[in-house]
Design an enzyme around this catalytic site. Sequence first.
Site, PDB file in Angstrom:
ATOM      1  N   TYR A   4       0.857  -1.185   0.000  1.00 34.30           N
ATOM      2  CA  TYR A   4       0.000   0.000   0.000  1.00 34.30           C
ATOM      3  C   TYR A   4       0.892   1.233   0.000  1.00 34.30           C
ATOM      4  CZ  TYR A   4      -3.481   3.380   1.678  1.00 34.30           C
ATOM      5  OH  TYR A   4      -4.315   4.472   1.825  1.00 34.30           O
ATOM      6  N   ASP A  15       9.430   2.566  -0.319  1.00 33.96           N
ATOM      7  CA  ASP A  15       8.408   3.249   0.468  1.00 33.96           C
ATOM      8  C   ASP A  15       8.667   2.917   1.939  1.00 33.96           C
ATOM      9  OD1 ASP A  15       6.218   4.069   1.859  1.00 33.96           O
ATOM     10  OD2 ASP A  15       4.736   3.362   0.394  1.00 33.96           O
ATOM     11  N   LYS A  33       5.001   9.390   8.955  1.00 35.90           N
ATOM     12  CA  LYS A  33       4.946   8.935  10.347  1.00 35.90           C
ATOM     13  C   LYS A  33       5.980   9.614  11.252  1.00 35.90           C
ATOM     14  CE  LYS A  33       2.193   5.673   8.533  1.00 35.90           C
ATOM     15  NZ  LYS A  33       0.787   5.486   8.701  1.00 35.90           N
TER      16      LYS A  33
END
Length: 435
Positions: A144, A246, A274
Amino acid sequence: MKTSKSETLFNEAIKYIPGGVNSPVRAFKSVGGNPLFITRGEESKIYDVDGNEFIEYIGSWGPHLFGHNPSFIKEALLKAIENGTSFGAPTELEVKIAKLIIELVPSVEMVRMVNSGTEATMSAIRTARGYTNKEKFIKFEGCYHGHADYFLIKAGSGALTLGIPTSPGVTKGNAADTLVADYNDIDSVKKLIHQNKSANHSGKNDIAAVIIEPVAGNMGVVKASNNFLKELRDICSEEDIVLIFDEVMTGFRVARGGAQELFGIKPDLSTFGKIIGGGLPVGAFGGKKEIMEMVAPRGSVYQAGTLSGNPLAMAAGFAALSYIRENPEVYKLLEVKSSYLEAGIKENLKLLKKNYALNRVGSMSTLFFVEGEVNDFKSAVKSDTALYGKYFHEMLIHGIYLAPAQFEAAFISTAHTREDLDKTIKANYEALSIQ
Ligand code: HOZ
């Protein structure tokens, strides 16, 4: 467990917000029941509107490496807010955080701050396309990369959990530019490149980038094998394809320099989120200078944002990253806590004669409700999600708050105490025994 206030709020929320939430996974849809409304987080715990206390393992889906509300981030934010909330003009802190990221992640020579992981990944793809002058890209099934149209093809996380891995609303044109390979299967990548070259009749590929979560966190935690990533690196170099790691979840979490440090592999571009914002909405993409110099206004690949480099977000992010730089023992501490929890759960599984797969990389882990190994999308989706739902609720009753979906990670922070971990191991035993 009393949940009446959360229920009232959720009934109100669904009238005004699609599904009652601002991001799908947190709606509890795949585990059943209603979401809990949170009022406060402190160290390893969160508290809901009904006064329940939970030891939790989401940590806002990763950023809270030091637990909720650590004093050094709170202080940095309070100091920053004295001077204003947003200028839409450069600040000194943006220079400082860029230098710090470059110091901590050696493959990054230049970096652009954005507001979320989704912005980071979509900007990285656009930059790779501008740099290579090619259009297609390869992603892996179950990975994702945020919710840009062309990533929502066989995607993980909420898209997978809700049964919409390829979302309506994604145009055929967008989907046609996304080539999907199998995680940990280098032959599937070679095959796609070969097919693409044949379709072009030129002997040249039209693939701008390969994007991968080097440790997948969005089909549950699944680690790429070293060999697979090494081969991927070699193929991308040979074929003039930009390799994008990623690291929105893994950056500054599985190691100081992210998963790329663990594997000893340098991608061309990396995406972050994050932790880089210390819990505030921040993302970043960066990498080789030659590629990053394509980005406007230095180059012609357009990318922009009024809130990019926002002073509050930079203050929190700089505090988090400085703490990591000055306290390298953070990762040893996380490893001690994470391996302790892993050993406890493995012992429970043994005692209960359940051979479920428990995958862990540093402070990220997933207990899959399937026997045998999980090393790709196909093995991950064999998990019994209904069983996970029961487990989730049983853990909640025992005061442990896990991700409300099987295909996510559990995150440990430095704030989790031995007592927290022992309570979790005990709850895990009880929750597994009643199944
Ligand atoms: N997409 C996130 C999990 N991988 C969930 C985000 C959220 O609900 O906050």
